[in-house]
Design a protein around this motif. Structure first.
Motif, mmCIF file in Angstrom:
data_model
loop_
_atom_site.group_PDB
_atom_site.id
_atom_site.type_symbol
_atom_site.label_atom_id
_atom_site.label_comp_id
_atom_site.label_asym_id
_atom_site.label_seq_id
_atom_site.Cartn_x
_atom_site.Cartn_y
_atom_site.Cartn_z
ATOM 1 N N ALA A 74 0.771 -1.225 0.118
ATOM 2 C CA ALA A 74 0.145 0.069 0.016
ATOM 3 C C ALA A 74 0.842 1.246 -0.014
ATOM 4 O O ALA A 74 0.475 2.027 -0.494
ATOM 5 C CB ALA A 74 -1.040 0.077 1.298
ATOM 6 N N SER A 75 1.763 1.385 0.777
ATOM 7 C CA SER A 75 2.666 2.415 0.798
ATOM 8 C C SER A 75 3.593 2.532 -0.521
ATOM 9 O O SER A 75 3.274 3.771 -1.047
ATOM 10 C CB SER A 75 3.892 2.241 1.917
ATOM 11 N N HIS A 76 3.928 1.615 -1.305
ATOM 12 C CA HIS A 76 4.574 1.575 -2.589
ATOM 13 C C HIS A 76 3.400 2.318 -3.488
ATOM 14 O O HIS A 76 3.716 3.262 -4.306
ATOM 15 C CB HIS A 76 4.816 0.374 -3.124
ATOM 16 N N LEU A 77 2.211 1.833 -3.544
ATOM 17 C CA LEU A 77 1.088 2.364 -4.365
ATOM 18 C C LEU A 77 0.992 3.626 -4.258
ATOM 19 O O LEU A 77 0.817 4.667 -5.305
ATOM 20 C CB LEU A 77 -0.206 1.455 -4.284
ATOM 21 N N ILE A 78 0.912 3.980 -3.050
ATOM 22 C CA ILE A 78 0.750 5.658 -2.778
ATOM 23 C C ILE A 78 1.796 6.403 -3.331
ATOM 24 O O ILE A 78 1.538 7.583 -3.738
ATOM 25 C CB ILE A 78 0.807 5.866 -1.443
ATOM 26 N N ARG A 79 3.175 6.119 -3.148
ATOM 27 C CA ARG A 79 4.359 6.696 -3.838
ATOM 28 C C ARG A 79 4.309 6.440 -5.360
ATOM 29 O O ARG A 79 4.454 7.487 -6.012
ATOM 30 C CB ARG A 79 5.473 5.910 -3.147
ATOM 31 N N LYS A 80 4.054 5.191 -5.907
ATOM 32 C CA LYS A 80 4.220 5.132 -7.451
ATOM 33 C C LYS A 80 3.227 5.869 -8.262
ATOM 34 O O LYS A 80 3.454 6.373 -9.069
ATOM 35 C CB LYS A 80 4.003 3.696 -7.690
ATOM 36 N N TYR A 81 1.977 5.924 -7.613
ATOM 37 C CA TYR A 81 0.771 6.456 -8.315
ATOM 38 C C TYR A 81 0.702 7.945 -7.751
ATOM 39 O O TYR A 81 -0.256 8.664 -8.315
ATOM 40 C CB TYR A 81 -0.549 5.865 -8.161
ATOM 41 N N GLU A 82 1.599 8.511 -6.823
ATOM 42 C CA GLU A 82 1.355 9.901 -6.248
ATOM 43 C C GLU A 82 0.119 10.083 -5.746
ATOM 44 O O GLU A 82 -0.325 11.321 -6.175
ATOM 45 C CB GLU A 82 1.891 10.789 -7.552
ATOM 46 N N PRO A 111 -3.111 -6.839 -6.305
ATOM 47 C CA PRO A 111 -2.355 -6.321 -5.172
ATOM 48 C C PRO A 111 -0.912 -6.513 -5.086
ATOM 49 O O PRO A 111 -0.320 -5.860 -4.508
ATOM 50 C CB PRO A 111 -3.103 -7.034 -3.862
ATOM 51 N N VAL A 112 -0.459 -7.635 -5.832
ATOM 52 C CA VAL A 112 0.718 -8.192 -5.823
ATOM 53 C C VAL A 112 1.668 -7.611 -6.914
ATOM 54 O O VAL A 112 3.068 -7.140 -6.699
ATOM 55 C CB VAL A 112 0.850 -9.683 -5.855
ATOM 56 N N ALA A 113 1.343 -7.334 -8.205
ATOM 57 C CA ALA A 113 2.129 -7.152 -9.251
ATOM 58 C C ALA A 113 2.952 -5.857 -9.107
ATOM 59 O O ALA A 113 4.126 -5.979 -9.377
ATOM 60 C CB ALA A 113 1.186 -6.877 -10.697
ATOM 61 N N ASP A 114 2.486 -4.725 -8.645
ATOM 62 C CA ASP A 114 3.502 -3.679 -8.584
ATOM 63 C C ASP A 114 4.312 -3.821 -7.492
ATOM 64 O O ASP A 114 5.799 -3.490 -7.669
ATOM 65 C CB ASP A 114 2.559 -2.209 -8.321
ATOM 66 N N TYR A 115 4.146 -4.523 -6.338
ATOM 67 C CA TYR A 115 5.085 -4.691 -5.417
ATOM 68 C C TYR A 115 6.203 -5.366 -5.769
ATOM 69 O O TYR A 115 7.485 -5.352 -5.714
ATOM 70 C CB TYR A 115 4.517 -5.267 -4.231
ATOM 71 N N ALA A 116 5.841 -6.698 -6.552
ATOM 72 C CA ALA A 116 6.803 -7.635 -7.010
ATOM 73 C C ALA A 116 7.755 -7.106 -8.024
ATOM 74 O O ALA A 116 9.063 -7.137 -7.903
ATOM 75 C CB ALA A 116 6.017 -8.982 -7.755
ATOM 76 N N ALA A 117 7.121 -6.115 -8.890
ATOM 77 C CA ALA A 117 8.110 -5.398 -9.813
ATOM 78 C C ALA A 117 9.053 -4.326 -9.175
ATOM 79 O O ALA A 117 10.152 -4.483 -9.607
ATOM 80 C CB ALA A 117 7.087 -4.595 -10.706
ATOM 81 N N LEU A 118 8.620 -3.906 -8.056
ATOM 82 C CA LEU A 118 9.455 -3.173 -7.384
ATOM 83 C C LEU A 118 10.570 -3.827 -6.762
ATOM 84 O O LEU A 118 11.903 -3.459 -7.005
ATOM 85 C CB LEU A 118 8.831 -2.233 -6.151
ATOM 86 N N GLU A 133 3.986 -15.531 -5.270
ATOM 87 C CA GLU A 133 4.568 -15.122 -6.370
ATOM 88 C C GLU A 133 5.816 -14.995 -6.660
ATOM 89 O O GLU A 133 6.706 -15.211 -7.766
ATOM 90 C CB GLU A 133 3.601 -13.895 -6.843
ATOM 91 N N ILE A 134 6.576 -14.380 -5.708
ATOM 92 C CA ILE A 134 8.119 -13.850 -5.836
ATOM 93 C C ILE A 134 8.879 -15.166 -5.479
ATOM 94 O O ILE A 134 9.885 -15.537 -6.394
ATOM 95 C CB ILE A 134 8.423 -12.921 -4.744
ATOM 96 N N LEU A 135 8.842 -15.838 -4.412
ATOM 97 C CA LEU A 135 9.500 -16.761 -3.893
ATOM 98 C C LEU A 135 9.393 -18.218 -4.921
ATOM 99 O O LEU A 135 10.227 -18.631 -5.321
ATOM 100 C CB LEU A 135 9.467 -17.170 -2.465
ATOM 101 N N GLU A 136 8.134 -18.423 -5.102
ATOM 102 C CA GLU A 136 7.804 -19.854 -5.843
ATOM 103 C C GLU A 136 8.013 -19.577 -7.436
ATOM 104 O O GLU A 136 8.897 -20.274 -8.230
ATOM 105 C CB GLU A 136 6.546 -20.412 -5.506
ATOM 106 N N ARG A 137 7.175 -18.484 -7.855
ATOM 107 C CA ARG A 137 7.144 -18.321 -9.299
ATOM 108 C C ARG A 137 8.143 -17.622 -9.979
ATOM 109 O O ARG A 137 8.613 -18.172 -11.090
ATOM 110 C CB ARG A 137 5.739 -17.786 -9.695
ATOM 111 N N ARG A 138 8.688 -16.679 -9.339
ATOM 112 C CA ARG A 138 9.734 -15.855 -9.947
ATOM 113 C C ARG A 138 11.210 -16.274 -9.687
ATOM 114 O O ARG A 138 11.968 -16.228 -10.122
ATOM 115 C CB ARG A 138 9.514 -14.189 -9.706
ATOM 116 N N LEU A 139 11.284 -16.744 -8.282
ATOM 117 C CA LEU A 139 12.830 -17.279 -7.952
ATOM 118 C C LEU A 139 12.956 -18.688 -8.106
ATOM 119 O O LEU A 139 13.856 -19.490 -7.972
ATOM 120 C CB LEU A 139 12.874 -16.549 -6.600
ATOM 121 N N GLY A 140 11.770 -19.186 -7.984
ATOM 122 C CA GLY A 140 12.068 -20.943 -8.501
ATOM 123 C C GLY A 140 11.880 -22.033 -7.239
ATOM 124 O O GLY A 140 12.406 -22.987 -7.529
#
Length: 542
Positions: free
Chosen positions: A94-102, A180-187, A222-229
């Motif tokens: 949520a903090s990241h979304l506030i900052r990313k989308y200003e 809810p996950v996509a923007d955070y994972a990209a960060l 999403e991050i540990l299993e799907r993106r990092l294997g």
């Protein structure tokens, strides 16, 4: 859209604590309790024409509360709301979304590490446009509004379903439902060396992440299993539950005992971690070793340059006052500023915004950096994996090397929970009255060198915070801190923090409770903890 203005009257007990307003779910769901507090927030932030983020940790009452807040936001003239699908957002996301989308701020629904469910706890806080928790000037203004409120505004129309992504309308207000996950994972991919961690895992490195039936589950999968294997099943208790599976979503050795048992097994995983209800706290373990939050902060700060997001070095380290001084020694070696602030992540915000700190941490399992303005549990886990991959060492080896260089600060927290509030407040008041008489006196064989009630002046904006906890310093460098927690909902929690530093040439392999035994006895003799609380031992030791 029809707007209804409903008459109300002030409701007692709506004073925010260190992280918003927290009460039992039963209290929050009482008639007009939520609406009064939301309207008080709106009266202070003046939301007409503005954009906000709304989301929570999925605990019981989360969906009901968000539906009411959307109706109230529309009635108060909000232009747009960005909300996580299903009303779900981790606090750092949520903090990241506030900052990313200003956006103009956000509203986070959570009671963090407190239990959930109909008999559990609920919470709500406002975060400002920098993504961080509102400072005391704003929370005090909100509290003043709650004491005089006479009406609130709410749309008569039902809020649209937020179970699917898309754009919807409620009157003139736009509602954007997002993943809810996509923007955070990209960060995280911009900050952490995912390639190095993928390679580490591909060579047989094993891990276990306990999401504790809380919000971090989908993020970790999403991050540990799907993106990092990491193999399927590396993330356990992955589905967010309204009552956290009937458990206590606090990542410490007491409430995450199953994880501890796995990591203490000689055949257990190489690495273990857990996060809490809203995803902002963490626990770090290696096979056979538990890493205290204070040590974790120090290790992350000392090795931050190994992660791409911090390759250029860090500007400074900030820690809450009860957190051990281990990170200060790292700051001194790096030649960067070291800051000691009151408990509460909001006190780090000005330092981060001014570029005077990069890595921050609290002893209560919170670690973070300038990537958001909240502590971030999964970020801390990924930083540790990055450090392990870069150093090609186990957690135990990393800790041994760190202590050999900086010495070891033995550390523990003793919690006396649900103490009668009058008893707790009297204990602290009596201790404050005696502080000037303590230096020079000995307790349990330790002589007090300095005793103070910690006051803080923000070095950036000059704001003041007083009476933030009592510090007792002893000869030889030992320290005890006492303060009342601001995160509970039943009675008062007295927290006793103990630390004792051992130089690199000293005994670095002691049992922490043994190393801290005399400090604990001295603090008890000074404050009369057991006598006044009627407890012969703390309720929780971490």
């Amino acid at each position: 859209m029809q707007i209804k203005t409903r008459a109300t009257r002030p409701i007692d007990g709506q004073k925010p604590g260190t992280s918003g307003l927290r009460k039992t779910t039963e209290v929050f769901s009482q008639s007009d309790f939520l609406q009064n507090y939301v309207q008080s927030m709106f009266n202070v932030v003046e939301p007409a024409g503005k954009t906000y983020v709304i989301g929570g940790d999925g605990r019981y009452f989360n969906d009901v509360a968000i539906a009411k807040m959307l109706r109230m936001a529309a009635a108060n003239g909000v232009k747009k709301v960005i909300v996580g699908r299903g009303g779900l957002l981790s606090t750092p996301a949520a903090s990241h979304l506030i900052r990313k989308y200003e956006t103009d701020g956000g509203f986070i629904l959570s009671a963090s590490h407190n239990p959930g469910g109909p008999k559990g706890d609920f919470g709500l806080k406002y975060n400002i446009p920098n993504g961080g928790p509102a400072p005391e000037a704003i929370t005090n203004a909100i509290y003043e509004q709650t004491k005089t409120l006479t009406e609130y505004h709410i749309a008569q129309d039902d809020a649209p379903s937020i179970t699917e992504e898309g754009r919807f309308a409620l009157g003139d207000m736009e509602i954007e439902v997002i993943d809810p996950v996509a923007d955070y994972a990209a960060l995280m991919e911009t900050l952490i060396d995912f390639d190095a961690i993928r390679d580490l895992i591909s060579r047989g490195f094993t891990l276990r992440f306990d999401a504790m039936h809380a919000i971090t589950g989908p993020y970790a999968v999403e991050i540990l299993e799907r993106r990092l294997g990491a193999p399927h099943g590396s993330v356990v208790n992955r589905r967010p539950s309204p009552d956290f599976g009937g458990g206590h979503p606090d990542p410490n050795p007491v409430w995450a005992k199953d994880l501890v048992d796995h990591l203490m097994d000689p055949d257990g995983p190489d690495f273990g971690a857990a996060s809490d209800g809203d995803g902002d706290r963490n626990m770090i373990m290696g096979r056979g070793i538990y890493v205290t939050p204070s040590d974790s902060l120090a290790v992350i700060a000392a090795n931050a340059h190994l992660a791409p997001g911090y390759a250029g070095g860090i500007a400074g380290i900030a820690r809450s006052m009860p957190t051990s001084g281990a990170a200060d020694r790292v700051a001194a070696k790096l030649g960067v500023e070291a800051h000691q602030t009151p408990t509460g992540w909001k006190f780090f915000g000005t330092l981060l915004d001014a570029g005077r700190a990069t890595i921050c941490g609290e002893e209560s399992a919170g670690t973070g950096s300038n990537h958001v303005r909240e502590k971030d549990g999964l970020w801390a886990v990924l930083m540790w994996l990055n450090i392990i991959a870069a150093r090609k060492q186990s957690v135990q080896e990393i800790m041994d090397d760190h202590w050999a260089e900086y010495g070891r600060t033995y550390y523990s927290r003793h919690d006396y929970e649900a103490v009668d509030s009058d008893v707790a407040n009297t204990l602290m008041d009596d201790l404050r009255d005696r502080l000037e008489t303590l230096p020079g006196k000995s307790f349990a064989g330790l002589t007090v060198t300095h005793a103070q009630d910690f006051d803080y002046t923000d070095p950036v904006d000059g704001s003041r915070a007083t009476a933030q906890g009592i510090i007792l310093n002893f000869e030889g460098g030992a320290r005890a801190v006492l303060r009342l927690s601001g995160t509970g909902t039943q009675g008062a929690t007295i927290r006793l923090y103990l630390e004792n530093h051992e130089d690199p040439a000293g005994n670095l392999a002691q049992d922490p409770q043994k190393a801290l035994e005399r400090v604990a006895r001295a603090a008890d003799q000074i404050a009369e903890l057991e006598k006044r609380t009627g407890r012969d031992a703390p309720d929780v030791i971490t």
